[in-house]
Design an enzyme around this catalytic site. Structure first.
Site, mmCIF file in Angstrom:
data_model
loop_
_atom_site.group_PDB
_atom_site.id
_atom_site.type_symbol
_atom_site.label_atom_id
_atom_site.label_comp_id
_atom_site.label_asym_id
_atom_site.label_seq_id
_atom_site.Cartn_x
_atom_site.Cartn_y
_atom_site.Cartn_z
ATOM 1 N N LYS A 38 0.868 -0.988 -0.045
ATOM 2 C CA LYS A 38 -0.042 0.015 -0.065
ATOM 3 C C LYS A 38 0.951 1.213 -0.067
ATOM 4 O O LYS A 38 1.964 1.155 0.177
ATOM 5 C CB LYS A 38 -0.848 -0.046 1.312
ATOM 6 C CG LYS A 38 -0.081 -0.224 2.488
ATOM 7 C CD LYS A 38 -1.293 -0.163 3.746
ATOM 8 C CE LYS A 38 -0.434 -0.130 4.991
ATOM 9 N NZ LYS A 38 -0.840 -0.262 6.122
ATOM 10 N N TYR A 265 13.606 31.394 1.283
ATOM 11 C CA TYR A 265 12.521 32.012 1.703
ATOM 12 C C TYR A 265 12.580 32.683 3.203
ATOM 13 O O TYR A 265 12.974 31.766 4.214
ATOM 14 C CB TYR A 265 11.461 30.993 1.694
ATOM 15 C CG TYR A 265 10.856 30.867 0.279
ATOM 16 C CD1 TYR A 265 10.414 31.976 -0.611
ATOM 17 C CD2 TYR A 265 10.628 29.625 -0.416
ATOM 18 C CE1 TYR A 265 9.873 31.815 -1.797
ATOM 19 C CE2 TYR A 265 10.436 29.417 -1.547
ATOM 20 C CZ TYR A 265 9.651 30.327 -2.250
ATOM 21 O OH TYR A 265 9.207 30.504 -3.750
#
Length: 382
Positions: A38, A265
Protein backbone atom coordinates in the site's frame (compact mmCIF):
# COMPACT_ATOMS: atom_id res chain seq x y z
CA UNK A 1 13.62 12.74 -19.49
CA UNK A 2 16.71 10.64 -18.98
CA UNK A 3 17.35 8.74 -15.81
CA UNK A 4 18.91 10.42 -12.79
CA UNK A 5 18.30 13.88 -14.24
CA UNK A 6 16.96 15.70 -11.17
CA UNK A 7 15.85 13.60 -8.20
CA UNK A 8 15.27 9.88 -8.00
CA UNK A 9 14.89 6.83 -5.79
CA UNK A 10 17.14 3.83 -6.35
CA UNK A 11 15.67 0.43 -5.51
CA UNK A 12 18.12 -2.30 -4.60
CA UNK A 13 16.24 -5.44 -5.58
CA UNK A 14 19.02 -7.66 -4.24
CA UNK A 15 18.31 -6.21 -0.81
CA UNK A 16 14.58 -6.82 -1.27
CA UNK A 17 15.29 -10.45 -2.11
CA UNK A 18 17.62 -10.71 0.89
CA UNK A 19 14.93 -9.35 3.22
CA UNK A 20 12.37 -11.80 1.86
CA UNK A 21 14.72 -14.72 2.43
CA UNK A 22 15.55 -13.51 5.94
CA UNK A 23 11.86 -13.44 6.85
CA UNK A 24 11.08 -16.75 5.18
CA UNK A 25 13.83 -18.44 7.19
CA UNK A 26 11.94 -17.65 10.41
CA UNK A 27 8.41 -18.42 9.20
CA UNK A 28 6.52 -21.31 10.67
CA UNK A 29 5.71 -24.20 8.35
CA UNK A 30 2.83 -23.37 5.98
CA UNK A 31 3.00 -19.66 6.87
CA UNK A 32 3.41 -17.27 3.94
CA UNK A 33 4.35 -13.65 3.46
CA UNK A 34 1.57 -11.22 2.53
CA UNK A 35 3.59 -8.03 1.94
CA UNK A 36 2.01 -4.62 2.39
CA UNK A 37 2.47 -2.75 -0.88
CA UNK A 38 0.00 0.00 0.00
CA UNK A 39 0.95 3.68 -0.25
CA UNK A 40 2.96 3.01 -3.41
CA UNK A 41 4.82 0.22 -1.60
CA UNK A 42 5.83 2.63 1.17
CA UNK A 43 7.07 5.08 -1.46
CA UNK A 44 9.23 2.50 -3.24
CA UNK A 45 6.89 2.11 -6.22
CA UNK A 46 4.03 -0.37 -6.09
CA UNK A 47 4.65 -1.91 -9.50
CA UNK A 48 8.41 -2.52 -9.41
CA UNK A 49 8.13 -3.93 -5.88
CA UNK A 50 5.11 -6.15 -6.59
CA UNK A 51 6.63 -7.44 -9.84
CA UNK A 52 9.87 -8.27 -8.04
CA UNK A 53 7.93 -10.06 -5.29
CA UNK A 54 5.97 -12.09 -7.85
CA UNK A 55 9.30 -13.19 -9.35
CA UNK A 56 10.40 -14.23 -5.85
CA UNK A 57 7.38 -16.51 -5.58
CA UNK A 58 5.14 -14.28 -3.47
CA UNK A 59 1.48 -14.29 -4.50
CA UNK A 60 -0.30 -12.59 -1.60
CA UNK A 61 -0.44 -8.83 -1.14
CA UNK A 62 -2.07 -6.19 1.07
CA UNK A 63 -3.26 -2.83 -0.22
CA UNK A 64 -5.23 -0.06 1.45
CA UNK A 65 -7.59 0.79 -1.39
CA UNK A 66 -9.30 -1.03 -4.24
CA UNK A 67 -7.67 1.38 -6.69
CA UNK A 68 -4.25 0.06 -5.62
CA UNK A 69 -5.44 -3.47 -6.29
CA UNK A 70 -6.67 -2.45 -9.74
CA UNK A 71 -3.26 -0.94 -10.50
CA UNK A 72 -1.62 -4.24 -9.60
CA UNK A 73 -4.01 -6.33 -11.68
CA UNK A 74 -3.66 -4.10 -14.75
CA UNK A 75 0.10 -4.60 -14.51
CA UNK A 76 -0.31 -8.38 -14.49
CA UNK A 77 0.34 -9.03 -10.80
CA UNK A 78 -0.84 -12.51 -9.86
CA UNK A 79 -2.20 -13.90 -6.61
CA UNK A 80 -4.41 -12.76 -3.78
CA UNK A 81 -4.80 -9.01 -3.26
CA UNK A 82 -6.44 -8.07 0.04
CA UNK A 83 -7.95 -4.60 0.42
CA UNK A 84 -7.38 -3.70 4.07
CA UNK A 85 -9.57 -0.59 4.10
CA UNK A 86 -13.07 0.55 3.21
CA UNK A 87 -14.33 0.36 -0.36
CA UNK A 88 -17.38 2.42 -1.31
CA UNK A 89 -20.32 0.34 -2.59
CA UNK A 90 -20.11 2.15 -5.95
CA UNK A 91 -16.67 0.55 -6.35
CA UNK A 92 -17.84 -2.99 -5.53
CA UNK A 93 -17.78 -3.88 -9.26
CA UNK A 94 -14.00 -3.41 -9.15
CA UNK A 95 -13.75 -6.13 -6.50
CA UNK A 96 -15.31 -8.75 -8.74
CA UNK A 97 -13.87 -7.47 -12.03
CA UNK A 98 -10.28 -7.52 -10.75
CA UNK A 99 -10.59 -10.45 -8.35
CA UNK A 100 -9.84 -8.43 -5.21
CA UNK A 101 -10.50 -9.66 -1.67
CA UNK A 102 -12.32 -7.07 0.46
CA UNK A 103 -12.13 -6.58 4.21
CA UNK A 104 -15.40 -6.76 6.13
CA UNK A 105 -15.00 -3.69 8.32
CA UNK A 106 -18.17 -4.10 10.44
CA UNK A 107 -21.63 -5.67 10.52
CA UNK A 108 -23.48 -3.09 8.38
CA UNK A 109 -20.70 -3.28 5.80
CA UNK A 110 -21.04 -7.07 5.62
CA UNK A 111 -24.71 -6.61 4.78
CA UNK A 112 -23.80 -4.06 2.10
CA UNK A 113 -21.29 -6.43 0.53
CA UNK A 114 -23.76 -9.32 0.68
CA UNK A 115 -26.46 -7.28 -1.05
CA UNK A 116 -24.23 -6.39 -4.03
CA UNK A 117 -25.64 -9.32 -5.97
CA UNK A 118 -22.44 -11.08 -6.94
CA UNK A 119 -20.24 -13.34 -4.88
CA UNK A 120 -17.28 -11.45 -3.39
CA UNK A 121 -14.17 -12.76 -1.68
CA UNK A 122 -13.73 -11.29 1.79
CA UNK A 123 -11.57 -11.43 4.89
CA UNK A 124 -13.29 -10.64 8.18
CA UNK A 125 -11.57 -8.04 10.33
CA UNK A 126 -11.78 -8.74 14.06
CA UNK A 127 -11.26 -5.84 16.47
CA UNK A 128 -9.12 -7.22 19.29
CA UNK A 129 -8.29 -3.83 20.78
CA UNK A 130 -7.25 -1.40 18.04
CA UNK A 131 -10.78 0.11 17.90
CA UNK A 132 -10.30 1.12 14.28
CA UNK A 133 -11.96 -1.42 11.99
CA UNK A 134 -13.50 -4.83 12.47
CA UNK A 135 -16.15 -6.54 14.55
CA UNK A 136 -15.38 -6.54 18.27
CA UNK A 137 -13.95 -9.88 19.31
CA UNK A 138 -16.59 -10.36 22.01
CA UNK A 139 -19.37 -10.26 19.39
CA UNK A 140 -18.99 -13.86 18.28
CA UNK A 141 -22.59 -14.15 17.12
CA UNK A 142 -22.11 -11.28 14.67
CA UNK A 143 -18.99 -12.88 13.26
CA UNK A 144 -20.76 -16.22 12.93
CA UNK A 145 -23.63 -14.58 11.05
CA UNK A 146 -21.35 -13.66 8.15
CA UNK A 147 -21.23 -17.29 7.07
CA UNK A 148 -24.99 -17.11 6.50
CA UNK A 149 -24.58 -14.70 3.57
CA UNK A 150 -24.37 -16.76 0.35
CA UNK A 151 -22.69 -13.92 -1.56
CA UNK A 152 -19.74 -13.69 0.85
CA UNK A 153 -16.91 -16.08 0.08
CA UNK A 154 -15.03 -15.86 3.39
CA UNK A 155 -11.41 -16.81 2.78
CA UNK A 156 -9.73 -15.18 5.77
CA UNK A 157 -9.97 -13.79 9.28
CA UNK A 158 -7.54 -11.23 10.65
CA UNK A 159 -6.83 -8.58 13.24
CA UNK A 160 -4.26 -5.85 13.83
CA UNK A 161 -1.90 -5.34 16.76
CA UNK A 162 -1.70 -1.87 18.33
CA UNK A 163 1.53 -1.80 20.33
CA UNK A 164 3.57 -4.71 19.01
CA UNK A 165 6.46 -2.31 18.33
CA UNK A 166 6.89 -1.71 22.07
CA UNK A 167 8.56 -4.08 24.52
CA UNK A 168 7.36 -2.30 27.65
CA UNK A 169 5.65 -4.67 30.10
CA UNK A 170 2.26 -2.98 29.80
CA UNK A 171 2.36 -3.08 25.98
CA UNK A 172 3.50 -6.71 25.96
CA UNK A 173 0.56 -7.54 28.22
CA UNK A 174 -1.89 -5.77 25.91
CA UNK A 175 -0.46 -7.47 22.81
CA UNK A 176 -0.70 -10.90 24.43
CA UNK A 177 -4.32 -10.12 25.26
CA UNK A 178 -4.93 -9.33 21.58
CA UNK A 179 -3.46 -12.68 20.57
CA UNK A 180 -5.67 -14.41 23.13
CA UNK A 181 -8.80 -12.69 21.85
CA UNK A 182 -7.94 -13.56 18.26
CA UNK A 183 -7.22 -17.20 19.10
CA UNK A 184 -10.48 -17.43 21.01
CA UNK A 185 -12.44 -16.38 17.92
CA UNK A 186 -10.55 -18.84 15.71
CA UNK A 187 -11.19 -21.69 18.14
CA UNK A 188 -14.86 -20.79 18.57
CA UNK A 189 -15.41 -20.80 14.80
CA UNK A 190 -13.70 -24.15 14.41
CA UNK A 191 -15.77 -25.62 17.25
CA UNK A 192 -18.83 -24.57 15.27
CA UNK A 193 -17.53 -26.59 12.33
CA UNK A 194 -16.42 -23.55 10.33
CA UNK A 195 -13.13 -23.94 8.48
CA UNK A 196 -11.44 -23.01 5.20
CA UNK A 197 -10.35 -19.51 6.27
CA UNK A 198 -6.78 -18.26 6.56
CA UNK A 199 -5.66 -16.29 9.62
CA UNK A 200 -3.26 -13.38 10.15
CA UNK A 201 -2.59 -10.74 12.79
CA UNK A 202 1.15 -9.96 12.65
CA UNK A 203 2.62 -7.14 10.60
CA UNK A 204 6.33 -6.24 10.82
CA UNK A 205 6.67 -5.73 14.57
CA UNK A 206 4.14 -8.40 15.41
CA UNK A 207 6.39 -10.88 13.62
CA UNK A 208 9.72 -9.50 14.87
CA UNK A 209 8.61 -9.35 18.51
CA UNK A 210 6.24 -12.33 18.67
CA UNK A 211 7.60 -14.96 16.24
CA UNK A 212 6.32 -17.75 18.48
CA UNK A 213 2.73 -17.06 17.37
CA UNK A 214 1.91 -18.95 14.19
CA UNK A 215 -0.80 -18.14 11.66
CA UNK A 216 -1.25 -18.55 7.91
CA UNK A 217 0.23 -15.18 6.91
CA UNK A 218 2.35 -12.36 8.22
CA UNK A 219 1.93 -8.93 6.68
CA UNK A 220 5.40 -7.33 6.56
CA UNK A 221 5.51 -3.63 5.77
CA UNK A 222 8.35 -1.42 6.94
CA UNK A 223 10.60 -4.39 7.76
CA UNK A 224 10.26 -5.76 4.23
CA UNK A 225 11.85 -2.54 3.01
CA UNK A 226 14.74 -2.94 5.44
CA UNK A 227 13.85 -0.26 7.97
CA UNK A 228 12.64 0.20 11.51
CA UNK A 229 10.07 2.87 12.24
CA UNK A 230 12.57 4.65 14.53
CA UNK A 231 16.32 4.18 15.08
CA UNK A 232 15.73 3.34 18.74
CA UNK A 233 13.40 0.42 17.99
CA UNK A 234 14.57 -2.94 19.27
CA UNK A 235 13.05 -6.30 18.42
CA UNK A 236 13.28 -9.77 19.89
CA UNK A 237 13.94 -11.29 16.49
CA UNK A 238 17.12 -9.70 15.14
CA UNK A 239 16.99 -10.12 11.37
CA UNK A 240 19.73 -8.86 9.09
CA UNK A 241 17.53 -6.57 7.01
CA UNK A 242 18.89 -4.20 4.38
CA UNK A 243 17.36 -0.92 3.17
CA UNK A 244 15.87 -1.23 -0.30
CA UNK A 245 15.59 2.47 -1.14
CA UNK A 246 18.11 5.26 -1.57
CA UNK A 247 16.92 8.83 -2.21
CA UNK A 248 19.15 11.03 -4.34
CA UNK A 249 19.21 14.32 -6.23
CA UNK A 250 21.57 16.50 -8.23
CA UNK A 251 23.52 19.50 -7.05
CA UNK A 252 22.19 22.10 -9.45
CA UNK A 253 24.15 25.20 -8.54
CA UNK A 254 27.13 26.21 -6.39
CA UNK A 255 27.70 29.81 -5.23
CA UNK A 256 29.30 31.90 -2.48
CA UNK A 257 27.36 33.37 0.43
CA UNK A 258 29.08 36.41 1.89
CA UNK A 259 29.18 37.30 5.60
CA UNK A 260 25.95 38.99 6.60
CA UNK A 261 24.04 37.76 3.56
CA UNK A 262 20.86 35.76 4.02
CA UNK A 263 19.40 33.00 1.85
CA UNK A 264 16.13 31.25 1.10
CA UNK A 265 12.48 32.03 1.76
CA UNK A 266 12.02 34.31 4.74
CA UNK A 267 15.79 34.93 4.76
CA UNK A 268 15.92 32.69 7.82
CA UNK A 269 19.59 31.78 7.37
CA UNK A 270 22.36 34.39 7.59
CA UNK A 271 26.02 33.65 6.94
CA UNK A 272 28.35 34.46 9.84
CA UNK A 273 31.45 34.00 7.66
CA UNK A 274 32.30 33.39 4.01
CA UNK A 275 30.80 30.11 2.85
CA UNK A 276 29.87 28.07 -0.20
CA UNK A 277 26.29 26.94 -0.65
CA UNK A 278 24.74 24.49 -3.09
CA UNK A 279 21.22 24.10 -4.41
CA UNK A 280 19.92 20.53 -4.48
CA UNK A 281 17.16 19.76 -6.99
CA UNK A 282 14.70 18.24 -4.52
CA UNK A 283 12.14 19.64 -2.08
CA UNK A 284 9.09 18.95 0.01
CA UNK A 285 7.01 18.09 -3.08
CA UNK A 286 9.43 15.19 -3.53
CA UNK A 287 9.05 14.07 0.07
CA UNK A 288 11.79 15.93 1.96
CA UNK A 289 9.92 17.10 5.08
CA UNK A 290 9.81 20.87 5.39
CA UNK A 291 10.35 20.34 9.12
CA UNK A 292 13.96 19.40 8.31
CA UNK A 293 14.67 23.03 7.42
CA UNK A 294 17.84 24.06 9.21
CA UNK A 295 18.44 20.75 10.98
CA UNK A 296 18.78 17.95 8.45
CA UNK A 297 21.68 17.12 6.17
CA UNK A 298 22.61 15.35 2.96
CA UNK A 299 25.70 13.53 1.72
CA UNK A 300 27.97 14.82 -1.02
CA UNK A 301 31.21 13.04 -1.86
CA UNK A 302 30.95 10.99 1.31
CA UNK A 303 30.57 13.97 3.64
CA UNK A 304 27.65 15.70 5.33
CA UNK A 305 26.27 18.96 4.04
CA UNK A 306 23.84 20.66 6.47
CA UNK A 307 20.50 21.89 5.17
CA UNK A 308 20.29 25.66 5.59
CA UNK A 309 17.27 27.93 5.33
CA UNK A 310 13.77 26.81 4.50
CA UNK A 311 13.20 23.76 2.35
CA UNK A 312 11.31 24.78 -0.79
CA UNK A 313 8.80 22.83 -2.84
CA UNK A 314 11.35 21.80 -5.47
CA UNK A 315 14.77 22.78 -4.13
CA UNK A 316 16.76 23.24 -0.95
CA UNK A 317 20.03 24.84 0.10
CA UNK A 318 23.06 23.05 1.54
CA UNK A 319 26.19 24.32 3.26
CA UNK A 320 28.96 22.72 1.19
CA UNK A 321 31.81 24.83 2.56
CA UNK A 322 33.48 21.78 4.08
CA UNK A 323 33.31 19.69 0.91
CA UNK A 324 36.18 20.72 -1.38
CA UNK A 325 35.46 20.32 -5.06
CA UNK A 326 31.69 19.93 -4.72
CA UNK A 327 30.28 20.95 -8.07
CA UNK A 328 27.08 21.08 -10.10
CA UNK A 329 25.88 17.62 -11.21
CA UNK A 330 27.30 15.99 -8.07
CA UNK A 331 25.10 13.31 -6.55
CA UNK A 332 23.38 14.35 -3.32
CA UNK A 333 22.21 11.54 -1.05
CA UNK A 334 19.33 12.09 1.39
CA UNK A 335 18.70 8.43 2.20
CA UNK A 336 21.46 5.95 1.55
CA UNK A 337 25.24 5.73 1.49
CA UNK A 338 27.86 7.92 -0.15
CA UNK A 339 31.56 7.16 -0.62
CA UNK A 340 34.32 9.24 -2.18
CA UNK A 341 38.11 9.25 -2.23
CA UNK A 342 39.89 12.59 -2.41
CA UNK A 343 43.66 13.00 -2.40
CA UNK A 344 43.98 9.39 -1.32
CA UNK A 345 41.70 9.87 1.68
CA UNK A 346 38.41 7.92 1.74
CA UNK A 347 35.19 9.54 2.92
CA UNK A 348 32.08 7.50 3.61
CA UNK A 349 28.79 8.02 5.45
CA UNK A 350 25.19 6.84 5.43
CA UNK A 351 21.84 8.43 6.23
CA UNK A 352 18.97 6.07 6.98
CA UNK A 353 15.26 6.80 6.73
CA UNK A 354 15.05 6.33 10.50
CA UNK A 355 17.41 9.31 10.99
CA UNK A 356 15.21 11.58 8.87
CA UNK A 357 12.19 10.34 10.80
CA UNK A 358 13.75 11.15 14.15
CA UNK A 359 14.78 14.63 13.01
CA UNK A 360 11.27 15.21 11.63
CA UNK A 361 9.56 13.87 14.77
CA UNK A 362 7.77 11.14 12.85
CA UNK A 363 8.45 7.54 11.76
CA UNK A 364 10.25 6.17 8.71
CA UNK A 365 6.94 4.71 7.48
CA UNK A 366 5.71 8.27 6.88
CA UNK A 367 9.01 9.50 5.45
CA UNK A 368 9.03 6.75 2.82
CA UNK A 369 5.33 6.68 1.98
CA UNK A 370 5.34 10.44 1.37
CA UNK A 371 8.03 10.31 -1.31
CA UNK A 372 6.71 12.17 -4.33
CA UNK A 373 5.28 10.61 -7.47
CA UNK A 374 7.56 12.63 -9.75
CA UNK A 375 10.66 10.93 -8.37
CA UNK A 376 12.06 8.47 -10.88
CA UNK A 377 12.20 4.94 -9.42
CA UNK A 378 15.29 3.22 -10.76
CA UNK A 379 16.11 -0.40 -10.10
CA UNK A 380 19.64 -1.02 -8.91
CA UNK A 381 21.49 -4.08 -7.61
CA UNK A 382 24.63 -2.45 -6.29
Amino acid sequence: MYQKSRAWAELNMDNLSHNVEQMKSYLAKNCRLMPAVKANAYGHGILPIAKALNKLGIYDFCVAAASEGVTLRKAGIEGQILVLGYTHPQAFPLLSQYDLTQTVVDVPYAKSLASYGQKLKVHISVDTGMRRLGVRSEHLSSILSFWEYPNLSITGLYSHLCVADSLSPIDIQFTLMQFQRFDAIINALRQKGISGFATHIQSSYGFLNYPEFHYDYIRPGIALYGCNSLPSDQTRLDLSLRPVLSLKARLGSVRPLLPGESAGYGLTYTAACPMIIGTASIGYADGIPRSLSGKGSALIRGRRAPIIGRICMDQLLLDITGIPGAAPMDEVVFIGASSFTQNGQPFSDEIRAEELALQSQTISNEILSCLGERLERIESTR
